[in-house]
Design an enzyme around this catalytic site. Structure first.
Site, PDB file in Angstrom:
ATOM      1  N   SER A 166       0.832  -1.196   0.000  1.00 28.36           N
ATOM      2  CA  SER A 166       0.000   0.000   0.000  1.00 28.36           C
ATOM      3  C   SER A 166       0.873   1.254   0.000  1.00 28.36           C
ATOM      4  O   SER A 166       1.675   1.456  -0.911  1.00 28.36           O
ATOM      5  CB  SER A 166      -0.944  -0.041   1.194  1.00 28.36           C
ATOM      6  N   GLU A 187      -9.869  -4.082  -5.862  1.00 27.18           N
ATOM      7  CA  GLU A 187      -9.455  -2.946  -5.035  1.00 27.18           C
ATOM      8  C   GLU A 187      -9.195  -1.689  -5.863  1.00 27.18           C
ATOM      9  O   GLU A 187      -8.864  -1.745  -7.043  1.00 27.18           O
ATOM     10  CB  GLU A 187      -8.233  -3.306  -4.211  1.00 27.18           C
ATOM     11  N   HIS A 199      -7.536  -5.505  -0.818  1.00 31.91           N
ATOM     12  CA  HIS A 199      -6.314  -4.727  -0.642  1.00 31.91           C
ATOM     13  C   HIS A 199      -5.383  -5.407   0.362  1.00 31.91           C
ATOM     14  O   HIS A 199      -5.789  -5.744   1.476  1.00 31.91           O
ATOM     15  CB  HIS A 199      -6.702  -3.330  -0.146  1.00 31.91           C
TER      16      HIS A 199
END
Length: 316
Positions: free
Chosen positions: A142, A238, A268
């Site tokens: 991320s 996602e 995610h």
């Protein structure tokens, strides 16, 4: 897993976006990681970097021929060594390598550029402690995926030798949220809130260091011709699928080797759910294979993409 995220995590993120002026105790999120201890047999040792702490994570009996520099996710505002300890220990085992997990400085007290500097300090620490650059893979999930790319770019600007590879899990690669908010997955993402991306920009812009705003530098807009081999993993539902695909396209256009894996119906950073998701375990196994490949061989510049990806089909 997606249902649980929508039920318990997404409402918290929505509240954070709606009431950004409230003093949310984001620092407490890392303590939730105490529920996710490292895998049995993992050795952990504290490491002190110039401006932050880090942790040396070593699965039982791993080789010292390679190492992973890991940068955790959390939107630049939360998570840390505890929340990612179990995932990192799994990556250590899969890659047959120790991992330096960096607890970098975060928003809102520090600009994103400080996190990049902390990642570079981790890279320098590894070089100073006997690892060659061609033994180091920079990885992250991320926001940490963003940092992994930025660290690889930053070390090149400092005339340091480039790492052997970059492994990015559901990476953020473009700070501007416009493309992601317009993507169909903005409605299908199990817990990421489109408006939270705007909040990241706003938080970074509030911080002034030596009279300057925190810079908006994005991996997708950088010079990528000298990037090392890259592995990108992302879930098909996602919101950051848009960022993963764009980064893969830009890397390919620059002539840099990359492998994009789009995992069907995965959320995610699904790799963090390896205790219950067989897909997550297969994905981590592939990360380990990638680390071993790039630290033991010289590879040419191509771009591999797979959609969907599973352990039965090679990317191509």
């Amino acid at each position: 897993m997606a249902l649980a995220l929508r039920t318990f995590v997404r409402p918290v993120l929505i509240a954070g976006v709606r009431y950004p002026s409230f003093s949310w105790p984001w620092g407490l999120v890392d303590y939730a990681g105490l529920l996710l201890p490292a895998r049995k047999g993992t050795d952990r040792r504290p490491v002190r970097l110039p401006n932050c702490r880090a942790e040396w994570v070593e699965s039982l009996g791993v080789s010292q021929d390679r190492v992973v520099l890991y940068l955790h996710g959390g939107g630049f505002v939360c998570c840390g060594l505890r929340t990612h300890r179990r995932l990192v220990s799994r990556i250590s085992a899969a890659a047959d390598a120790p991992v330096l997990n960096v607890d970098y400085r975060m928003l809102p007290r520090n600009p994103i550029s400080s996190a990049v500097s902390d990642g570079v300090d981790g890279y320098k620490w590894l070089l100073a402690n006997g690892f060659r650059a061609d033994q180091i893979v920079v990885a992250g999930d991320s926001a940490g995926g963003y940092l992994a790319f930025m660290v690889a770019l930053a070390v090149a600007e400092l005339d340091l030798p480039r790492p052997a590879g970059v492994a990015a899990l559901s990476p953020l690669t473009e700070i501007d949220p416009t493309r992601k908010i317009a993507h169909p997955n903005a409605d299908t993402d199990a817990y990421l809130v489109p408006q939270s991306l705007n909040l990241i920009v706003e938080l970074n812009e509030r911080i002034v260091v030596e009279g300057q705003l925190g810079p908006h530098v994005c991996p997708v807009d950088s010079e990528l011709a000298d990037m090392p081999p890259t592995l990108i993993q992302v879930g098909s539902t996602e919101m950051l699928l848009a960022d993963a695909e764009l980064m893969a396209e830009r890397l390919a256009a620059a002539g840099s080797e990359c492998e994009l894996q789009v995992w069907e119906q995965q959320v995610h950073v699904f790799q963090a759910g390896a205790d219950i998701l067989p897909e997550a375990r297969r994905a981590i196994r592939r990360i380990g294979e990638f680390v071993k490949e790039v630290t033991t061989s010289t590879r040419g510049a191509t771009c591999l993409a797979s959609k969907p990806y599973d352990d039965q089909v090679s990317a191509g």
